[in-house]
Design a protein around this motif. Sequence first.
Motif, PDB file in Angstrom:
ATOM      1  N   ILE A  44       9.013   0.855   8.483  1.00 57.34           N
ATOM      2  CA  ILE A  44       8.052   2.201   7.888  1.00 57.34           C
ATOM      3  C   ILE A  44       8.560   3.147   8.760  1.00 57.34           C
ATOM      4  O   ILE A  44       8.397   3.460  10.089  1.00 57.34           O
ATOM      5  N   ALA A  45       8.944   4.246   7.899  1.00 59.69           N
ATOM      6  CA  ALA A  45       9.147   5.827   8.655  1.00 59.69           C
ATOM      7  C   ALA A  45       8.238   6.824   7.960  1.00 59.69           C
ATOM      8  O   ALA A  45       7.907   6.723   6.762  1.00 59.69           O
ATOM      9  N   ILE A  46       7.445   7.057   8.985  1.00 50.29           N
ATOM     10  CA  ILE A  46       6.282   8.391   8.633  1.00 50.29           C
ATOM     11  C   ILE A  46       6.628   9.614   9.048  1.00 50.29           C
ATOM     12  O   ILE A  46       7.017  10.005  10.388  1.00 50.29           O
ATOM     13  N   ARG A  47       6.751  10.555   8.180  1.00 51.51           N
ATOM     14  CA  ARG A  47       7.014  11.918   8.448  1.00 51.51           C
ATOM     15  C   ARG A  47       5.613  12.579   8.786  1.00 51.51           C
ATOM     16  O   ARG A  47       4.820  12.551   7.835  1.00 51.51           O
ATOM     17  N   ILE A  48       5.236  12.737  10.077  1.00 49.81           N
ATOM     18  CA  ILE A  48       3.965  13.425  10.275  1.00 49.81           C
ATOM     19  C   ILE A  48       4.092  14.932   9.813  1.00 49.81           C
ATOM     20  O   ILE A  48       4.902  15.752  10.157  1.00 49.81           O
ATOM     21  N   GLU A  49       2.724  15.098   9.110  1.00 52.29           N
ATOM     22  CA  GLU A  49       2.429  16.403   8.650  1.00 52.29           C
ATOM     23  C   GLU A  49       1.251  17.166   9.263  1.00 52.29           C
ATOM     24  O   GLU A  49       1.261  18.186   9.170  1.00 52.29           O
ATOM     25  N   ARG A  50       0.520  16.233  10.085  1.00 54.02           N
ATOM     26  CA  ARG A  50      -0.616  16.836  10.603  1.00 54.02           C
ATOM     27  C   ARG A  50      -0.846  16.118  11.692  1.00 54.02           C
ATOM     28  O   ARG A  50      -0.937  14.996  12.077  1.00 54.02           O
ATOM     29  N   TRP A  51      -1.145  16.841  13.043  1.00 45.35           N
ATOM     30  CA  TRP A  51      -1.353  16.373  14.402  1.00 45.35           C
ATOM     31  C   TRP A  51      -2.851  16.535  14.798  1.00 45.35           C
ATOM     32  O   TRP A  51      -3.044  17.745  14.761  1.00 45.35           O
TER      33      TRP A  51
ATOM     34  N   ASP B 120       0.798  -1.291   0.086  1.00 42.66           N
ATOM     35  CA  ASP B 120      -0.058  -0.054   0.036  1.00 42.66           C
ATOM     36  C   ASP B 120       0.666   1.348  -0.005  1.00 42.66           C
ATOM     37  O   ASP B 120       0.526   2.109  -0.784  1.00 42.66           O
ATOM     38  N   ILE B 121       1.897   1.268   0.900  1.00 39.11           N
ATOM     39  CA  ILE B 121       2.879   2.431   0.969  1.00 39.11           C
ATOM     40  C   ILE B 121       3.380   2.692  -0.509  1.00 39.11           C
ATOM     41  O   ILE B 121       3.868   3.880  -0.865  1.00 39.11           O
ATOM     42  N   ALA B 122       3.744   1.509  -0.868  1.00 39.29           N
ATOM     43  CA  ALA B 122       4.513   1.731  -2.462  1.00 39.29           C
ATOM     44  C   ALA B 122       3.699   2.428  -3.551  1.00 39.29           C
ATOM     45  O   ALA B 122       4.147   3.083  -4.260  1.00 39.29           O
ATOM     46  N   ALA B 123       2.388   2.013  -3.361  1.00 37.75           N
ATOM     47  CA  ALA B 123       1.384   2.534  -4.117  1.00 37.75           C
ATOM     48  C   ALA B 123       0.845   3.836  -3.845  1.00 37.75           C
ATOM     49  O   ALA B 123       0.686   4.891  -4.645  1.00 37.75           O
ATOM     50  N   ASP B 124       0.995   4.438  -2.439  1.00 32.21           N
ATOM     51  CA  ASP B 124       0.318   5.475  -2.096  1.00 32.21           C
ATOM     52  C   ASP B 124       0.976   5.918  -0.512  1.00 32.21           C
ATOM     53  O   ASP B 124       0.551   5.173   0.340  1.00 32.21           O
ATOM     54  N   PRO B 125       1.776   6.725  -0.445  1.00 40.13           N
ATOM     55  CA  PRO B 125       2.459   6.981   0.843  1.00 40.13           C
ATOM     56  C   PRO B 125       1.579   7.643   1.826  1.00 40.13           C
ATOM     57  O   PRO B 125       2.065   7.739   2.998  1.00 40.13           O
TER      58      PRO B 125
ATOM     59  N   ILE C  84      11.823   1.452   4.817  1.00 39.69           N
ATOM     60  CA  ILE C  84      13.497   1.518   4.849  1.00 39.69           C
ATOM     61  C   ILE C  84      13.658   0.008   4.826  1.00 39.69           C
ATOM     62  O   ILE C  84      13.380  -0.939   5.722  1.00 39.69           O
ATOM     63  N   THR C  85      14.649  -0.392   3.911  1.00 36.13           N
ATOM     64  CA  THR C  85      15.163  -1.976   3.783  1.00 36.13           C
ATOM     65  C   THR C  85      16.706  -1.959   3.986  1.00 36.13           C
ATOM     66  O   THR C  85      17.132  -2.820   4.459  1.00 36.13           O
ATOM     67  N   ASP C  86      17.456  -0.728   3.913  1.00 37.18           N
ATOM     68  CA  ASP C  86      18.736  -0.705   4.101  1.00 37.18           C
ATOM     69  C   ASP C  86      19.144  -0.824   5.598  1.00 37.18           C
ATOM     70  O   ASP C  86      18.725  -0.137   6.331  1.00 37.18           O
ATOM     71  N   ALA C  87      19.949  -1.786   5.871  1.00 37.94           N
ATOM     72  CA  ALA C  87      20.320  -2.045   7.256  1.00 37.94           C
ATOM     73  C   ALA C  87      20.839  -1.025   8.007  1.00 37.94           C
ATOM     74  O   ALA C  87      20.427  -0.779   9.115  1.00 37.94           O
ATOM     75  N   GLY C  88      21.806  -0.415   7.361  1.00 39.14           N
ATOM     76  CA  GLY C  88      22.236   0.975   8.103  1.00 39.14           C
ATOM     77  C   GLY C  88      21.248   1.826   8.294  1.00 39.14           C
ATOM     78  O   GLY C  88      21.303   2.651   9.292  1.00 39.14           O
ATOM     79  N   ALA C  89      20.294   2.250   7.549  1.00 40.03           N
ATOM     80  CA  ALA C  89      19.385   3.204   7.500  1.00 40.03           C
ATOM     81  C   ALA C  89      18.383   2.749   8.690  1.00 40.03           C
ATOM     82  O   ALA C  89      17.825   3.597   9.173  1.00 40.03           O
ATOM     83  N   MET C  90      18.261   1.530   8.784  1.00 37.17           N
ATOM     84  CA  MET C  90      17.232   0.820   9.817  1.00 37.17           C
ATOM     85  C   MET C  90      17.579   0.922  11.237  1.00 37.17           C
ATOM     86  O   MET C  90      16.833   0.958  12.129  1.00 37.17           O
TER      87      MET C  90
END
Length: 141
Positions: A125-132, A62-67, A95-101
Amino acid sequence: MKLTQAEARSRLGTARVARLATLSGGGAPHLVPITFALDGDDLYTAVDHKPKTTRRLRRLDDIAADPRVAVLADQYREDWDALWWVRVEGRATVITDAGAMRRPVDALVERYEQYRAQRPLGPVIAIRIERWTGWAASAFR
């Protein structure tokens, strides 16, 4: 009462579990419970060792299709003066890269004892929060 961003952040930080909502490429919603770590305006969750029927999870597709995603945490008590909920909306990346994880997984390990025994292998899964947004029946308790 409507929560300020600071109040919403504080309450979300106390929650042990939340629900992640994703959208399929066709716009169908999908909702799953998650463990998570909050780091400022970033929220992290990982695919962990709990039994799953497959490692190819719908939330990742789903995230790949619509973030665009939403995360909801809440507190229910029989004393309705203690009710609250917090929803964050943002954009997710996988995120799939071991260093970035490493940093997100370290945050999850610090937050959950179960992950100290067996670190999540990911992906993350990294989520950049835009709205609280949030609501509480009464002051923090």
